[in-house]
Design a protein around this motif. Sequence first.
Motif, short mmCIF file in Angstrom:
data_model
loop_
_atom_site.label_atom_id
_atom_site.label_comp_id
_atom_site.label_asym_id
_atom_site.label_seq_id
_atom_site.Cartn_x
_atom_site.Cartn_y
_atom_site.Cartn_z
N GLN B 101 79.50 50.00 66.04
CA GLN B 101 78.31 50.07 65.33
C GLN B 101 78.54 48.98 64.10
N GLU B 102 79.43 48.99 63.43
CA GLU B 102 79.48 47.91 62.38
C GLU B 102 79.19 46.48 62.63
N ARG B 108 78.04 42.42 56.36
CA ARG B 108 77.58 43.35 55.54
C ARG B 108 78.45 43.29 54.12
N PHE B 109 79.36 42.40 54.00
CA PHE B 109 80.15 42.06 52.77
C PHE B 109 79.68 40.87 52.21
N HIS B 172 77.03 31.65 64.33
CA HIS B 172 76.56 32.31 63.30
C HIS B 172 76.93 33.95 63.16
N ARG B 173 77.03 34.46 64.22
CA ARG B 173 77.30 35.83 64.26
C ARG B 173 78.62 36.10 64.06
N GLY B 174 79.40 35.22 64.89
CA GLY B 174 80.91 35.29 65.01
C GLY B 174 81.63 34.95 63.46
N ARG B 175 80.89 34.06 62.71
CA ARG B 175 81.49 33.61 61.66
C ARG B 175 81.38 35.02 60.52
N ALA B 176 80.40 35.74 60.61
CA ALA B 176 80.05 36.66 59.85
C ALA B 176 80.80 37.99 60.28
N LEU B 178 83.86 37.66 61.48
CA LEU B 178 85.23 37.29 60.97
C LEU B 178 85.29 37.69 59.61
N ARG B 179 84.11 37.10 58.95
CA ARG B 179 84.21 37.37 57.58
C ARG B 179 84.32 38.96 57.20
N ASP B 180 83.70 39.83 57.69
CA ASP B 180 83.83 41.03 57.49
C ASP B 180 85.03 41.54 57.73
N ARG B 181 85.81 41.12 58.69
CA ARG B 181 87.28 41.73 59.06
C ARG B 181 88.13 41.11 57.77
N LEU B 182 87.91 39.69 57.75
CA LEU B 182 88.86 39.09 56.53
C LEU B 182 88.62 39.94 55.17
N TYR B 183 87.31 40.04 54.82
CA TYR B 183 87.04 40.93 53.65
C TYR B 183 87.75 42.13 53.37
N GLU B 184 87.79 42.83 54.45
CA GLU B 184 88.64 44.24 54.61
C GLU B 184 89.88 44.03 54.28
N HIS B 185 90.54 43.00 54.77
CA HIS B 185 91.91 42.51 54.50
C HIS B 185 91.83 42.36 52.90
N ALA B 186 90.96 41.67 52.40
CA ALA B 186 91.13 41.33 51.07
C ALA B 186 91.23 42.38 50.20
N VAL B 187 90.17 43.69 50.57
CA VAL B 187 90.11 44.52 49.83
C VAL B 187 91.56 45.61 49.73
#
Lengths: 225, 199
Positions: B101-102, B108-109, B172-176, B178-187
Motif C-alpha cells: 500500500q505504501e 511520501r518523504f 518518475h514513479r520508480g525514482r520516488a 527508491l527515494r522512500d526506501r533510501l530515506y528509511e535507511h537514512a532515518v
Amino acid sequence: MSGTDHQDRLDRATSARLSKLAGRSVDTRSLEEWAEQTLQGRVMGEVARPVFWKLWWRPTSAAAAILILAVTGWLVLSNSATSALAAPTELARIHFDVANGLAPHLRASTVEEANRLLAAQANGALEVPELPGNIKSCCLHQHAATTLTCVLIERDGALMTVAIADGAALRTPEGQPISRGEREFTAHTVNGINMVMAHEGNRWLCVMGEAAMDVLVEVAKGIRF
Amino acid sequence: MSSRPIPHAQAARFRRLAWPLMSVVLRTAECLTRSRDQAEDLAQETMLKAARAIDSYQDGTDMRSWLLTIMRRTHIDWLRTRRHRPTHLSLNAEELDVLSQEDQQPGRFDEQWEEPEELMERFDDETVIDALRVLPDEIRWTLLLVDIEQMEQVEAAKVLGVPVGTIKSRTHRGRAMLRDRLYEHAVHRGWVDSKEGSR
C-alpha cells in the motif's frame, strides 16, 4: 523553491546517484572463464561429460529420438486432416521475437528479396505478396503444426509482423470482428500486442504489432493474395 | 539447455561484439538477483543465448540493448519458473511485482529531502542496490535501463516492449519509490529526522 522545482531536483539527484552504479566495477573473471570454456567446448563440438554419462547418453538419446519421431509423426498425421487454431499468445511471442531480432531471420528490403531468401531456406515458405510498408526482415516459424512465413515491416515508425500461412492449415480463434468494405477481420490483443487475422483467398493472414488496431487493419486490408 | 555446438564464425562474432559488454550483463544481473551465484547464472544463460542467436543481431544496432533484451526475457522466464515451483514460494514473495500500500503512494518523504544531492551521496552502492532490488520488477528494469545504463527512453521502451509514455511514468514513479526506501535507511542510520511525510 516551488514544489515542481523541488521534485525536479529530487529526480535529478536520484538519477545522478543511480548513474554512478554504472561505474561500479564488477568481477567478470569467472564469467569470462566460463564463457571461454563454453565457447571452446562447443566450438569443438565436444561438451565435457564423465565417461559413464557418454556411455549412457547414446542409447538414451537414440531411444529419445525414436520416441520424438513417433510422437511427431502421430501429431503430423492427426493434424493433417483438420486445421489448427491459431494461438494469439504464441503469435504475440513470435512478434516479440521477430521485432527484437531474437529469432533467426534474414535481412531483406524488398518482396522479391524476401521471397528469394525464404525459398532458399525451405520448401514450406509461402510466397510473400506486396506489403504496405518497408520490409526489414523475413523468417519462418513453426506454429500449430504449420509453417508461418513472417515478414517484419515498418510503417510510420511502427514495427509490425505480417504472418502468412496456408488457409487450410489454420483457423482464426473467435475475437472482436471488424469489417472493412468486403473484408472481414478478427482482432485480438495479448500482452500489449494487437493483431488482426483474416482469411484471404487460400491464405491465412495475421498482422500484429504495438500499433493501434485501426492501423493494423489498414495494413491487413492492403495485403492481397 | 541443449549442447549443440556453436560454429566458429558465430563464436568469433560473439567474441567481437558481445564479449566486451560482459560487465554490463553481470552488473545488471547483480541488480536483478539476490546473490552472486544467481547473478552469475543469469548472466551465463543470457550470454549463452546471445552466442547462439548472434547471427540474428543486426549490425549497426545497439548491442547493449540487444543483450539486455535477451536478459529481460531470460529473467521473465526465471520468474515464471519460480512462480510455478512450490519449493520457491518464499523467494516468490520477494520477487513478485506486488506493490504494498505504501508503494502505491511513492514520494511520501519527498518534502523532507532538504539537500538531496548530499544525502544521496552518503549511501554506498550496496545500499542503493538493495533498495533497487525490492522495487517491483518492471520499475526496477526501467531504472536499470534509464538511470544506470543511461539509455534513451525510446531505446528502453523497445527493450521492455512498452510505450515511451510508460517508461516516463515508471521512471518518475520508480525514482520516488527508491527515494522512500533510501530515506528509511537514512532515518534508521540517524542521518535525518524520523517524522512521517505529510502526504
